[in-house]
Design a protein around this motif. Structure first.
Motif: not given
Lengths: 217, 515
Positions: B358-359, B362-363, B365-366, B369, B374-377, B395
């Motif tokens: 699920r995580v 969601a990521l 999906r972000v 966008m 845009g999404v990092v760890t 990510w």
């Protein structure tokens, strides 16, 4: 001889109990959706650092709650540290200066921490998407939040048992936390280094202010 | 006793060079060329070999022997990828092909030889088939067992391209081969020192003698040299052509149009993968426009779905040409699965995985966008300055391997605990003054010109109640171009906020804040 798949009476009772719990949880979640207002009292809280527990209503971060943190990134990390150390996923949205190394020293697990440094104007949509799957989402609102948006997001948080930490003002926050004062040990006039820090945290819950001390590890 | 599998091995000599030539048809095929892996020649063209270049030479030595040598980095993925159509062409003629490595494959001869009327016609047919897919100089060898067949094909030459070891005489054939054929360098060296230079000389020993001296390796060698190789040809699953592409006659210049059009192609790729019971964890997206080509390989933490593929195409377009698209319309998009794996290895556990799944959704999906970056760890790497120590990994991308090593340090001069929570990615210009209002700077000897009393950050003036420093942080002093020296200063203002300042280029700037 009984079949291997037949349950013992004890096991059956345990399974029934589990089922009852599950139904209870569903009833509670349905109630939470229909009842506007604060999260239901007595619902289990997310793990929180002991020093901060006493300051928060309900003794910790409540699923569905919104907490507003003013001006202190350390305090933001302090709120994330408890849930993260307990194995929950956390996200930080719109805070490009978030010091990941300091976060890991405070007990935040970096492998379960997601950063969205610059969401731009889409920050609300990003938070809504993250709240579907992550239990704790921290966000710095890039623009003023309208009451409607706040209410809609809150419903979503309740539905998914997630908590929101706003880095800035948030309409109708469960609690508003800020740093009243920090006392430092270890540094003088031209010698030493910033070694130990005790933060006096001020928490305002429904207009009532409380103060507590937090020894930053 | 094991029945030996009569096997044939086909070899495309210099396959890496040929694959490179196929990928770059504009290059001159007869020019001397060497593919370099880890600073050594991995493969070279016939022209280069004629000039004295050989596998294993250092690049510099190879260039000295052949000054006209073109040197290219070896790309193992390209090798394997281009070999796929070759195998597919062979599978049209005979079923059950086992790829050994790109350029080399084995097959069982029993059925096909009967069908084509003997091993000689079979070899001729296959060599002709390879010739038609761009390998004009293929060789074939057959023997009892794939090991002997592989040695047989290595014994062929350009003049006699086929060597068929008659059934039953494989032991005699093996007896003449050198011990290096076993494929273990240490073992071969030891045998030579013991005066055993051929497999035949090893065949004189009993199974238990070899096992006592060499253990499991000895048992295997015994099986090989006596021609009792239990290995058999394991045919690969029917190869599916996994690459798909879509062409636009008029060109597409809008990202949303392209994303819409590519959806069906992405679905096809995923459907082909599923039909072959495979999942894809890396995909190469190739976008062609008038005159320019954008190629990028994307990785996925789990495996690609059709929507993921569409996202990658979109992100690649964003990365290439800004928010709106490429400079010229896209004419063709190709999706090539690079690394595939059996679907069974990726089946979800019966109980687990669901929350992380699920995580990930969601990521993703972000990411769709905001884009891939845009999404990092965050990972903690090495370094002394705070912003250097933080490595942000998008990510889905693998964490660079060198980070873990660098993080261990030691990094003398790095900050002790506690660390500041706010790290300015762009340093904040600040100024420091003493009690009389004079600016505090650094003198030539690395000392402060006064005691800090006031800190000015933008419009805010704060009274300094404690301070310490300066501490020099000097990096790479041995390299004039990369050398860097800053001085650090810690301040605490009256509300208890501590600041970490750096002095670089004659001015103060805030590196971080303990807020």
């Amino acid at each position: 001889m009984t079949s291997a798949f037949e349950l013992l009476p004890v096991e059956r009772a345990a399974a029934d109990l589990e089922r009852v719990r599950e139904l209870n949880a569903r009833v509670r979640s349905l109630q939470r959706i229909t009842l506007a207002g604060s999260a239901v009292e007595g619902s289990p809280v997310l793990p929180t650092l002991p020093d901060l527990q006493t300051l928060l209503p309900g003794g910790g971060l409540q699923p569905g709650g919104v907490y507003s943190v003013i001006g202190s990134t350390s305090l933001l990390m302090g709120l994330l540290a408890g849930p993260s150390a307990a194995g929950l996923w956390c996200a930080v949205v719109g805070v490009p200066w978030f010091g990941a190394e300091a976060a890991s020293r405070l007990g935040i697990d970096l492998s379960r921490l997601v950063l969205v440094p610059s969401p731009g104007s889409a920050w609300l949509a990003v938070v809504a998407a993250l709240a579907d799957a992550l239990r704790v989402v921290a966000v710095r609102p890039a623009s003023r939040v309208s009451e409607t948006d706040a209410a809609r997001l809150r419903a979503r948080l309740r539905q998914h048992d997630a908590a929101l930490i706003a880095f800035g003002e948030w309409p109708g926050a469960t609690a508003r936390l800020s740093v009243a004062h920090s006392a430092w040990q270890g540094m003088g006039q031209g010698h030493g280094y910033p070694r130990e820090r005790v933060v006096t945290v001020r928490a305002e819950v429904r207009g009532v202010a409380r103060q507590g001390e937090w020894a930053v590890a | 006793m094991n029945e030996l599998t009569r096997s044939m091995v086909l070899w495309c000599p210099d396959w890496p060079v040929r694959a490179h030539a196929l990928q770059h048809p504009e290059l001159d095929g007869d020019a001397p060329l060497a593919l370099i892996d880890k600073g050594e020649v991995f493969a070279c063209s016939a022209a280069a070999r004629a000039a004295g270049v050989a596998r294993g030479l250092r690049v510099r030595e190879a260039q000295a022997r052949c000054p006209a040598l073109a040197v290219v980095a070896y790309d193992a993925a390209l090798d394997a990828r281009l070999f796929e159509p070759v195998l597919a062409a062979i599978e049209q003629l005979v079923p059950g092909v086992q790829p050994i490595r790109p350029g080399l494959f084995a097959l069982r001869t029993r059925g096909p030889a009967r069908y084509y009327g003997g091993e000689q016609p079979l070899a001729a047919t296959l060599i002709a088939a390879l010739g038609s897919v761009g390998v004009p100089d293929a060789r074939a060898g057959a023997a009892d067992g794939p090991f002997a067949a592989q040695l047989a094909v290595q014994a062929t030459s350009a003049e006699s391209a086929v060597l068929l070891v008659p059934p039953g005489s494989t032991s005699e054939f093996l007896a003449g081969q050198s011990v290096e054929a076993v494929g273990d360098v240490g073992f071969a060296e030891l045998c030579r020192r013991l005066g055993l230079s051929t497999l035949g000389s090893l065949a004189g020993f009993g199974e238990d003698e070899l096992a006592t001296r060499f253990g499991a390796l000895g048992l295997r060698v015994h099986a090989l040299v006596t021609g009792r190789d239990a290995e058999t040809v394991v045919s690969r699953p029917a190869a599916a052509q996994l690459e798909r592409s879509i062409a636009f006659d008029d060109g597409v210049d809008r990202v949303d149009q392209l994303a819409f059009a590519i959806r069906a192609t992405a679905d096809e790729v995923v459907a082909a993968l599923i039909a072959a019971h495979l999942v894809c964890t890396a995909v190469t997206v190739t976008m062609e426009t008038e005159g320019e080509t954008s190629v990028r390989t994307w990785l996925h933490p789990r495996w690609f779905t059709a929507a993921d593929l569409v996202d990658r195409v979109r992100w690649q377009l964003h990365g290439v040409g800004g928010a709106l698209g490429l400079s010229s319309p896209v004419l063709r998009v190709t999706l090539t699965p690079e690394s595939v794996d059996s679907v069974h290895h990726h089946e979800e556990g019966l109980w687990g995985d669901a929350p992380d799944e699920r995580v990930h959704h969601a990521l993703s999906r972000v990411q769709s966008m905001l884009g891939h970056e845009g999404v990092v760890t965050a990972r903690v790497g090495g370094g002394r300055l705070l912003d250097e120590r933080e490595v942000l990994v998008p990510w889905g991308d693998p964490v660079p391997a060198e980070i873990a090593g660098a993080a261990k340090g030691p990094w003398p001069g790095a900050l002790p605990d506690p660390l500041p929570a706010t790290v300015f990615r762009q340093r904040l210009a600040v100024s420091v003054a003493d009690s009389s209002g004079e600016p505090v700077l650094m003198d030539g000897s690395g000392a402060l010109t006064g005691d800090p009393a006031v800190l000015v950050v933008g419009a805010i003036t704060a009274v300094v109640i404690a301070w310490a420093g300066p501490w020099p942080v000097i990096e790479r002093w041995w390299d004039a171009a990369a050398a860097r020296g800053v001085q650090r200063l810690s301040l605490i203002d009256e509300v208890g906020t501590a600041w970490l300042l750096v002095f670089e280029g004659g001015a103060w700037a805030a590196e971080a804040r303990y807020d």
